[in-house]
Design a protein around this motif. Sequence first.
Motif, PDB file in Angstrom:
ATOM      1  N   THR A 182     107.661  16.336  33.132  1.00 14.04           N
ATOM      2  CA  THR A 182     107.195  17.298  32.131  1.00 14.04           C
ATOM      3  C   THR A 182     107.925  17.056  30.820  1.00 14.04           C
ATOM      4  O   THR A 182     109.155  16.991  30.784  1.00 14.04           O
ATOM      5  CB  THR A 182     107.441  18.737  32.605  1.00 14.04           C
ATOM      6  OG1 THR A 182     106.763  18.946  33.852  1.00 14.04           O
ATOM      7  CG2 THR A 182     106.956  19.744  31.568  1.00 14.04           C
ATOM      8  N   ARG A 183     107.151  16.891  29.754  1.00 19.49           N
ATOM      9  CA  ARG A 183     107.722  16.720  28.416  1.00 19.49           C
ATOM     10  C   ARG A 183     107.180  17.805  27.486  1.00 19.49           C
ATOM     11  O   ARG A 183     106.037  18.253  27.616  1.00 19.49           O
ATOM     12  CB  ARG A 183     107.376  15.336  27.860  1.00 19.49           C
ATOM     13  CG  ARG A 183     108.202  14.214  28.467  1.00 19.49           C
ATOM     14  CD  ARG A 183     107.980  12.927  27.715  1.00 19.49           C
ATOM     15  NE  ARG A 183     108.820  11.866  28.240  1.00 19.49           N
ATOM     16  CZ  ARG A 183     108.811  10.625  27.773  1.00 19.49           C
ATOM     17  NH1 ARG A 183     107.994  10.292  26.781  1.00 19.49           N
ATOM     18  NH2 ARG A 183     109.595   9.708  28.297  1.00 19.49           N
ATOM     19  N   GLU A 184     108.039  18.192  26.552  1.00 22.14           N
ATOM     20  CA  GLU A 184     107.668  19.249  25.594  1.00 22.14           C
ATOM     21  C   GLU A 184     107.318  18.607  24.268  1.00 22.14           C
ATOM     22  O   GLU A 184     108.084  17.806  23.719  1.00 22.14           O
ATOM     23  CB  GLU A 184     108.816  20.241  25.427  1.00 22.14           C
ATOM     24  CG  GLU A 184     108.458  21.431  24.574  1.00 22.14           C
ATOM     25  CD  GLU A 184     109.558  22.492  24.562  1.00 22.14           C
ATOM     26  OE1 GLU A 184     109.521  23.372  23.695  1.00 22.14           O
ATOM     27  OE2 GLU A 184     110.452  22.405  25.441  1.00 22.14           O
ATOM     28  N   ASN A 185     106.151  18.934  23.734  1.00 22.29           N
ATOM     29  CA  ASN A 185     105.713  18.413  22.445  1.00 22.29           C
ATOM     30  C   ASN A 185     106.385  19.158  21.301  1.00 22.29           C
ATOM     31  O   ASN A 185     107.079  20.162  21.501  1.00 22.29           O
ATOM     32  CB  ASN A 185     104.183  18.521  22.325  1.00 22.29           C
ATOM     33  CG  ASN A 185     103.485  17.646  23.350  1.00 22.29           C
ATOM     34  OD1 ASN A 185     103.968  16.575  23.705  1.00 22.29           O
ATOM     35  ND2 ASN A 185     102.335  18.129  23.837  1.00 22.29           N
ATOM     36  N   ALA A 186     106.159  18.668  20.105  1.00 25.77           N
ATOM     37  CA  ALA A 186     106.770  19.291  18.924  1.00 25.77           C
ATOM     38  C   ALA A 186     106.263  20.703  18.702  1.00 25.77           C
ATOM     39  O   ALA A 186     106.987  21.550  18.159  1.00 25.77           O
ATOM     40  CB  ALA A 186     106.496  18.426  17.688  1.00 25.77           C
ATOM     41  N   ASP A 187     105.035  20.978  19.123  1.00 25.91           N
ATOM     42  CA  ASP A 187     104.492  22.318  18.939  1.00 25.91           C
ATOM     43  C   ASP A 187     104.882  23.277  20.061  1.00 25.91           C
ATOM     44  O   ASP A 187     104.397  24.417  20.096  1.00 25.91           O
ATOM     45  CB  ASP A 187     102.966  22.263  18.813  1.00 25.91           C
ATOM     46  CG  ASP A 187     102.330  21.616  20.044  1.00 25.91           C
ATOM     47  OD1 ASP A 187     103.080  21.193  20.955  1.00 25.91           O
ATOM     48  OD2 ASP A 187     101.085  21.523  20.088  1.00 25.91           O
ATOM     49  N   SER A 243     104.233  22.926  23.292  1.00 26.68           N
ATOM     50  CA  SER A 243     103.409  22.764  24.490  1.00 26.68           C
ATOM     51  C   SER A 243     104.036  21.720  25.418  1.00 26.68           C
ATOM     52  O   SER A 243     104.785  20.840  24.980  1.00 26.68           O
ATOM     53  CB  SER A 243     101.987  22.334  24.106  1.00 26.68           C
ATOM     54  OG  SER A 243     102.011  21.083  23.438  1.00 26.68           O
ATOM     55  N   GLN A 244     103.703  21.836  26.688  1.00 34.65           N
ATOM     56  CA  GLN A 244     104.232  20.920  27.685  1.00 34.65           C
ATOM     57  C   GLN A 244     103.115  20.062  28.261  1.00 34.65           C
ATOM     58  O   GLN A 244     101.965  20.514  28.391  1.00 34.65           O
ATOM     59  CB  GLN A 244     104.918  21.689  28.819  1.00 34.65           C
ATOM     60  CG  GLN A 244     106.178  22.423  28.379  1.00 34.65           C
ATOM     61  CD  GLN A 244     106.863  23.126  29.529  1.00 34.65           C
ATOM     62  OE1 GLN A 244     106.266  23.345  30.572  1.00 34.65           O
ATOM     63  NE2 GLN A 244     108.126  23.490  29.326  1.00 34.65           N
ATOM     64  N   VAL A 245     103.469  18.823  28.576  1.00 39.06           N
ATOM     65  CA  VAL A 245     102.497  17.882  29.102  1.00 39.06           C
ATOM     66  C   VAL A 245     103.158  17.040  30.186  1.00 39.06           C
ATOM     67  O   VAL A 245     104.361  16.773  30.134  1.00 39.06           O
ATOM     68  CB  VAL A 245     101.947  16.972  27.971  1.00 39.06           C
ATOM     69  CG1 VAL A 245     103.065  16.165  27.329  1.00 39.06           C
ATOM     70  CG2 VAL A 245     100.850  16.058  28.492  1.00 39.06           C
TER      71      VAL A 245
END
Length: 470
Positions: free
Chosen positions: A120-125, A127-129
């Motif tokens: 799981t990675r967190e984007n700059a905004d 959100s997680q992907v």
Amino acid sequence: MQFSPVILWTDALIFLLVAMVLAFIWRARRKEHLRAPWRAVAHNAMGMSTLVVLLAFILVGLLDSLHYRVPLPDNPARPGQIEYSIEVQSLLDKIVTPLRTRDEKTYSAPFATQLYVKETRENADGSQVRVYPRLTYGGAHLKDPAERTRDIFAISIKAVWEGLLVWLVFAALVVALLARRGRVSYKHMAGKVVRGATEIPWRVILITTGIIIVLAALAAELGVKYHIMGTDKVGQDVFYQTLKSIRTGLVIGTLTTLVMLPFAVLLGIMAGYFRGIVDDVVQYLYTTLSSIPGVLLIAASILILQVYMANHAEQFDTIAMRADVRLLFLCIILGITSWTGLCRLLRGETLKLRELDYIQAATAFGVGHFKIITRHILPNVMHIVLITVVLDFSGLVLAEAVLSYVGVGVDPSTISWGNMINSARMEMAREPMVWWPLLAAFVFMFALVLAANLFSDVVRDAFDPRLRKL
């Protein structure tokens, strides 16, 4: 670079075995009755091809048996005093340093550029992907993972050409030495080798050597850029584990045989030759030992050793020494429990041989028992010894995997095919399935066992007096 040599028990026994083999070769060259069957082996194409494969495995095992410890960085508190690491390395570790040191985070498939599991990675905004992260070392030189196939093909072509170049140089040197020894021109000898017209099948030997050299070149070039057999749960290169497992397999197969042979040969021939009370005692021994389940005896012995090592931890300076003692003890126990089958065979063959005319004639002329056994009995049962030893070697390599599966094999810190297969048992139940550690262990184990079995067939035919050509 300074280093501190480390001689483990199994290292000393391995090189003692090498010295014994060299001494046997020197003696065999001086005795026609020993030289003749080995000459037949040397003239057999299958025998020499499999021998080259076995020598490749043995070379890796010997490189992994030269152990040492490297010095630690200078300690300001003890200027001028050299302190060594507790980690024991081998010459093989030095040669394949990239495989040993470039560990990933966890599983990765063969030739992969990304991990096998999502993270799981967190984007700059915010959100997680869920994504497959890039590997730290595998394919790290690629800017775009889509270039992987083309890159692997380019590296493979380069490696094949390098391997062929090395092989051509090696083949040219071999042909030159053969031409000088045969006192013929280089062109004439090269033609004979290409046509397969030499007594010793040099064409087959060179082809097999060339295949091994090309495969080694491919592994060397691709192994630096990718994990060619993937990584395991802790991110260690699986190809490195398979190479390290070669020594463990060879140690169990050879050292166990050294323990087994004296019991089997001595007691088997004595029982068949002297008969009477000697035969009764020997039969009682191997019948009693055979009635004890081997796995239970090995498990009890290993547990006793573990208790001893736990109570005397000060006697083992490093983890490698502790694991080596357990490996040696396992070889001893396997040898003590596996001599009964060969002993039975030798007893039955000796009972038959002692009734033959030439043995009876030697006895009538007053020839001593020791001389009859060494000159008449032993040479005529040697083909049974050789074929049984090599087949037992194959069985022992496979037995190590079974023993590790039930937890009474080699030390968990020892890299072996058995431990790899035992770990793969749980990995095969994952979703998605992790299949490459099991496949890697299977391929290397299969190659070693198959080569040993084929070579044993050739040796059996050469040493069996009933099959020997006059």
